[in-house]
Scaffold this motif. Structure first.
Motif, PDB file in Angstrom:
ATOM      1  N   LEU A   6       5.846  14.127 -17.035  1.00 22.12           N
ATOM      2  CA  LEU A   6       6.599  13.438 -15.993  1.00 22.12           C
ATOM      3  C   LEU A   6       5.794  13.327 -14.699  1.00 22.12           C
ATOM      4  CD1 LEU A   6      10.134  14.968 -16.633  1.00 22.12           C
ATOM      5  CD2 LEU A   6       9.344  12.661 -17.183  1.00 22.12           C
ATOM      6  N   LEU A   7       5.076  14.369 -14.334  1.00 23.85           N
ATOM      7  CA  LEU A   7       4.252  14.294 -13.127  1.00 23.85           C
ATOM      8  C   LEU A   7       3.125  13.284 -13.304  1.00 23.85           C
ATOM      9  CD1 LEU A   7       4.152  18.057 -12.119  1.00 23.85           C
ATOM     10  CD2 LEU A   7       5.151  16.185 -10.777  1.00 23.85           C
ATOM     11  N   ASP A   8       2.551  13.210 -14.503  1.00 22.53           N
ATOM     12  CA  ASP A   8       1.529  12.193 -14.766  1.00 22.53           C
ATOM     13  C   ASP A   8       2.108  10.791 -14.622  1.00 22.53           C
ATOM     14  OD1 ASP A   8      -0.500  13.992 -15.208  1.00 22.53           O
ATOM     15  OD2 ASP A   8      -0.423  13.860 -17.407  1.00 22.53           O
ATOM     16  N   GLN A   9       3.306  10.576 -15.155  1.00 24.99           N
ATOM     17  CA  GLN A   9       3.924   9.251 -15.046  1.00 24.99           C
ATOM     18  C   GLN A   9       4.218   8.900 -13.590  1.00 24.99           C
ATOM     19  OE1 GLN A   9       3.517   7.628 -17.773  1.00 24.99           O
ATOM     20  NE2 GLN A   9       2.986   9.625 -18.617  1.00 24.99           N
ATOM     21  N   LEU A  10       4.616   9.901 -12.809  1.00 24.92           N
ATOM     22  CA  LEU A  10       4.862   9.660 -11.385  1.00 24.92           C
ATOM     23  C   LEU A  10       3.573   9.223 -10.689  1.00 24.92           C
ATOM     24  CD1 LEU A  10       6.465   9.813  -8.726  1.00 24.92           C
ATOM     25  CD2 LEU A  10       5.952  12.267  -8.677  1.00 24.92           C
ATOM     26  N   HIS A  11       2.485   9.979 -10.893  1.00 28.12           N
ATOM     27  CA  HIS A  11       1.264   9.717 -10.140  1.00 28.12           C
ATOM     28  C   HIS A  11       0.449   8.548 -10.694  1.00 28.12           C
ATOM     29  CE1 HIS A  11       1.917  13.115  -7.592  1.00 28.12           C
ATOM     30  NE2 HIS A  11       1.894  13.973  -8.585  1.00 28.12           N
ATOM     31  N   LEU A  12       0.391   8.412 -12.020  1.00 27.63           N
ATOM     32  CA  LEU A  12      -0.428   7.367 -12.630  1.00 27.63           C
ATOM     33  C   LEU A  12       0.319   6.054 -12.793  1.00 27.63           C
ATOM     34  CD1 LEU A  12      -2.179   9.494 -15.409  1.00 27.63           C
ATOM     35  CD2 LEU A  12      -3.062   8.880 -13.149  1.00 27.63           C
ATOM     36  N   GLY A  13       1.634   6.106 -12.813  1.00 25.56           N
ATOM     37  CA  GLY A  13       2.433   4.900 -13.005  1.00 25.56           C
ATOM     38  C   GLY A  13       3.198   4.494 -11.763  1.00 25.56           C
ATOM     39  N   LEU A  14       4.259   5.202 -11.476  1.00 26.61           N
ATOM     40  CA  LEU A  14       5.149   4.822 -10.379  1.00 26.61           C
ATOM     41  C   LEU A  14       4.409   4.708  -9.049  1.00 26.61           C
ATOM     42  CD1 LEU A  14       8.235   4.436 -10.899  1.00 26.61           C
ATOM     43  CD2 LEU A  14       8.591   6.504  -9.566  1.00 26.61           C
ATOM     44  N   GLN A  15       3.592   5.694  -8.737  1.00 27.02           N
ATOM     45  CA  GLN A  15       2.899   5.731  -7.444  1.00 27.02           C
ATOM     46  C   GLN A  15       1.958   4.543  -7.267  1.00 27.02           C
ATOM     47  OE1 GLN A  15       1.077   9.539  -6.297  1.00 27.02           O
ATOM     48  NE2 GLN A  15      -0.799   8.429  -5.794  1.00 27.02           N
ATOM     49  N   ARG A  16       1.331   4.088  -8.349  1.00 24.09           N
ATOM     50  CA  ARG A  16       0.323   3.038  -8.254  1.00 24.09           C
ATOM     51  C   ARG A  16       0.889   1.641  -8.488  1.00 24.09           C
ATOM     52  NH1 ARG A  16      -4.731   4.713 -11.866  1.00 24.09           N
ATOM     53  NH2 ARG A  16      -3.179   4.382 -13.503  1.00 24.09           N
ATOM     54  N   ALA A  17       2.105   1.550  -9.054  1.00 25.84           N
ATOM     55  CA  ALA A  17       2.622   0.241  -9.449  1.00 25.84           C
ATOM     56  C   ALA A  17       3.967  -0.065  -8.801  1.00 25.84           C
ATOM     57  CB  ALA A  17       2.720   0.165 -10.973  1.00 25.84           C
ATOM     58  N   ASP A  18       5.048   0.490  -9.350  1.00 24.45           N
ATOM     59  CA  ASP A  18       6.373   0.062  -8.913  1.00 24.45           C
ATOM     60  C   ASP A  18       6.711   0.463  -7.484  1.00 24.45           C
ATOM     61  OD1 ASP A  18       6.711  -1.150 -11.313  1.00 24.45           O
ATOM     62  OD2 ASP A  18       8.413   0.055 -11.979  1.00 24.45           O
ATOM     63  N   LEU A  19       6.235   1.614  -7.021  1.00 27.00           N
ATOM     64  CA  LEU A  19       6.548   2.008  -5.642  1.00 27.00           C
ATOM     65  C   LEU A  19       5.862   1.098  -4.614  1.00 27.00           C
ATOM     66  CD1 LEU A  19       6.620   5.909  -5.872  1.00 27.00           C
ATOM     67  CD2 LEU A  19       8.556   4.389  -5.438  1.00 27.00           C
ATOM     68  N   PRO A  20       4.550   0.830  -4.708  1.00 27.10           N
ATOM     69  CA  PRO A  20       3.968  -0.135  -3.771  1.00 27.10           C
ATOM     70  C   PRO A  20       4.515  -1.546  -3.948  1.00 27.10           C
ATOM     71  CG  PRO A  20       2.319   0.626  -5.359  1.00 27.10           C
ATOM     72  CD  PRO A  20       3.512   1.500  -5.515  1.00 27.10           C
ATOM     73  N   LEU A  21       4.864  -1.908  -5.193  1.00 29.23           N
ATOM     74  CA  LEU A  21       5.486  -3.211  -5.424  1.00 29.23           C
ATOM     75  C   LEU A  21       6.821  -3.301  -4.689  1.00 29.23           C
ATOM     76  CD1 LEU A  21       5.501  -5.920  -7.019  1.00 29.23           C
ATOM     77  CD2 LEU A  21       6.690  -4.688  -8.852  1.00 29.23           C
ATOM     78  N   LEU A  22       7.603  -2.246  -4.754  1.00 25.96           N
ATOM     79  CA  LEU A  22       8.888  -2.196  -4.059  1.00 25.96           C
ATOM     80  C   LEU A  22       8.692  -2.347  -2.550  1.00 25.96           C
ATOM     81  CD1 LEU A  22      11.949  -1.580  -3.886  1.00 25.96           C
ATOM     82  CD2 LEU A  22      11.368   0.843  -4.041  1.00 25.96           C
ATOM     83  N   ALA A  23       7.707  -1.648  -2.001  1.00 30.27           N
ATOM     84  CA  ALA A  23       7.455  -1.736  -0.562  1.00 30.27           C
ATOM     85  C   ALA A  23       7.093  -3.166  -0.155  1.00 30.27           C
ATOM     86  CB  ALA A  23       6.332  -0.773  -0.174  1.00 30.27           C
ATOM     87  N   SER A  24       6.244  -3.812  -0.934  1.00 31.29           N
ATOM     88  CA  SER A  24       5.859  -5.192  -0.631  1.00 31.29           C
ATOM     89  C   SER A  24       7.044  -6.139  -0.767  1.00 31.29           C
ATOM     90  CB  SER A  24       4.725  -5.635  -1.558  1.00 31.29           C
ATOM     91  OG  SER A  24       3.565  -4.852  -1.356  1.00 31.29           O
TER      92      SER A  24
END
Length: 239
Positions: free
Chosen positions: A57-75
């Motif tokens: 789960l921590l890998d998915q947070l850092h390698l997935g969510l942090q790099r993709a959907d979270l910055p996408l959401l901010a934009s």
């Protein structure tokens, strides 16, 4: 004398409650019904206990969510504030084009459509809803959530924290069911994700500020496991 950073104004109670609502697994968008390949990782023997589930789960947070959907959401929140239809279309297209398997794309489309339906019921007078409905073939989950978060009036950082915590609750629930784990183990996993989320959100905001080229959604092993999950013989979660 050192500069004193001004205190951040407190989040209004109404905005805080709206974000808690959006982060809740009770939100009728079906997030609880997807394991995001965790079930396939369990089937392959990659996740077998609390410790390995925590690493996953921590890998998915850092390698997935942090790099993709979270910055996408901010934009996307910035684009919704400007009612920039062209920008929103480009961001929605990126979300669709970077889903590497059918089930990943199905998840973001289904959850996006469900949240769009919820928003039409909750905020029927919001003049941005036609922009959301016009996204083809459907609005994706991060883009729809960005509109919902923007409608609360909450800042981007708090909105990203709510999005991340909603993801964490759903994924911990998937781990508890599929590994399986006890409720106490699930709470420990959720605590670890909650502790890691603020730094992940800050990194995602920095990525969004750096521009579209800094955003990425590349996790080859996750894509392989997701593809295997689509044909897995016995499944608890949707594919």
């Amino acid at each position: 004398m050192p500069r004193v950073r001004p205190a951040t104004p407190p989040l209004p109670a109404t905005a805080l409650l709206q974000l808690m609502w959006l982060a809740s697994p009770a939100l009728p968008v079906g997030g609880f019904s997807y394991s995001e390949a965790l079930e396939a990782a369990v089937d392959q023997g990659l996740v077998t206990d609390e410790a390995s589930a925590g690493r996953w789960l921590l890998d998915q947070l850092h390698l997935g969510l942090q790099r993709a959907d979270l910055p996408l959401l901010a934009s996307a929140m910035h684009a919704w504030q400007r009612r920039d239809a062209e920008r929103l279309t480009a961001l929605n297209d990126w979300a669709l084009q970077t889903r590497e398997t059918f089930e990943m794309r199905q998840q973001t489309e289904q959850m996006g459509r469900s949240l769009a339906d919820w928003l039409r019921q909750r905020h029927p007078s919001d003049d941005r809803l036609p922009l959301l409905a016009a996204l083809q073939p459907s609005p994706t989950w991060p883009i729809a959530f960005a509109l919902a978060a923007t409608a609360t009036g909450a800042p981007r950082r708090e909105s990203l924290l709510a999005f991340g915590f909603g993801w964490a609750e759903n994924q911990v629930g998937a781990a508890v069911k599929s590994v399986p784990l006890g409720q106490s183990a699930g709470q420990r996993l959720l605590g670890a994700l909650a502790q890691a989320l603020p730094a992940a959100v800050d990194a995602a905001l920095a990525t969004a500020t750096a521009g579209d080229a800094a955003r990425q959604n590349l996790a080859p092993m996750l894509a392989i496991l997701s593809a295997r999950h689509e044909a897995q013989y016995s499944r608890l979660f949707r594919s």
